[in-house]
Scaffold this motif. Sequence first.
Motif, PDB file in Angstrom:
ATOM      1  N   GLY A  70     -10.193  -5.526   1.739  1.00  0.00           N
ATOM      2  CA  GLY A  70     -10.847  -5.223   0.481  1.00  0.00           C
ATOM      3  C   GLY A  70     -10.064  -4.313  -0.448  1.00  0.00           C
ATOM      4  O   GLY A  70     -10.574  -3.875  -1.465  1.00  0.00           O
ATOM      5  N   ASN A  71      -8.804  -4.025  -0.105  1.00  0.00           N
ATOM      6  CA  ASN A  71      -7.965  -3.148  -0.932  1.00  0.00           C
ATOM      7  C   ASN A  71      -6.721  -3.888  -1.390  1.00  0.00           C
ATOM      8  O   ASN A  71      -6.162  -4.708  -0.660  1.00  0.00           O
ATOM      9  N   TYR A  72      -6.275  -3.560  -2.589  1.00  0.00           N
ATOM     10  CA  TYR A  72      -5.052  -4.130  -3.145  1.00  0.00           C
ATOM     11  C   TYR A  72      -3.945  -3.086  -3.066  1.00  0.00           C
ATOM     12  O   TYR A  72      -4.167  -1.910  -3.350  1.00  0.00           O
ATOM     13  N   PHE A  73      -2.745  -3.537  -2.683  1.00  0.00           N
ATOM     14  CA  PHE A  73      -1.594  -2.651  -2.580  1.00  0.00           C
ATOM     15  C   PHE A  73      -0.427  -3.262  -3.348  1.00  0.00           C
ATOM     16  O   PHE A  73      -0.200  -4.470  -3.264  1.00  0.00           O
ATOM     17  N   GLU A  74       0.310  -2.417  -4.045  1.00  0.00           N
ATOM     18  CA  GLU A  74       1.485  -2.876  -4.772  1.00  0.00           C
ATOM     19  C   GLU A  74       2.729  -2.462  -3.994  1.00  0.00           C
ATOM     20  O   GLU A  74       2.872  -1.307  -3.597  1.00  0.00           O
ATOM     21  N   ARG A  75       3.628  -3.414  -3.771  1.00  0.00           N
ATOM     22  CA  ARG A  75       4.892  -3.127  -3.088  1.00  0.00           C
ATOM     23  C   ARG A  75       5.821  -2.483  -4.119  1.00  0.00           C
ATOM     24  O   ARG A  75       6.130  -3.078  -5.144  1.00  0.00           O
ATOM     25  N   VAL A  76       6.229  -1.266  -3.853  1.00  0.00           N
ATOM     26  CA  VAL A  76       7.087  -0.566  -4.792  1.00  0.00           C
ATOM     27  C   VAL A  76       8.529  -0.478  -4.312  1.00  0.00           C
ATOM     28  O   VAL A  76       9.437  -0.273  -5.103  1.00  0.00           O
ATOM     29  N   ALA A  77       8.759  -0.640  -3.008  1.00  0.00           N
ATOM     30  CA  ALA A  77      10.115  -0.582  -2.473  1.00  0.00           C
ATOM     31  C   ALA A  77      10.129  -1.158  -1.068  1.00  0.00           C
ATOM     32  O   ALA A  77       9.099  -1.275  -0.422  1.00  0.00           O
ATOM     33  N   SER A  78      11.319  -1.495  -0.610  1.00  0.00           N
ATOM     34  CA  SER A  78      11.503  -1.988   0.750  1.00  0.00           C
ATOM     35  C   SER A  78      12.624  -1.191   1.401  1.00  0.00           C
ATOM     36  O   SER A  78      13.581  -0.803   0.733  1.00  0.00           O
TER      37      SER A  78
END
Length: 108
Positions: A70-78
């Motif tokens: 139920g949560n959205y996450f943004e990938r900012v780095a790897s």
Amino acid sequence: MNSYQKALIEEHSNLVVRTQNLHDYIYSDASNGDNRVEFANKCIQLSSMKKYEEALRARMENAGITFENGNYFERVASITPVVAVATATEQQGDGEGATATEQQGDGE
């Protein structure tokens, strides 16, 4: 987060809510009043909505957004592993950098 990512999240979140509502209706006593054709159509619609949700989830993944619990996450780095490569000079040094074959000889 750019406007495309925001639009994907908005569309996905609305679809998740509508899908859950239809699922809850189909599996409730309230759907007992539907005739067979109407009930079958709602089941087909639910299946299609789930497929559409899968497609939106894939598009979000491609845009760097994940949806979990139920949560959205943004990938900012790897984080990528760094592999050290020994140079030819390092390998000719004191033998510490030599390969197993070089240390054992050529087998003659």
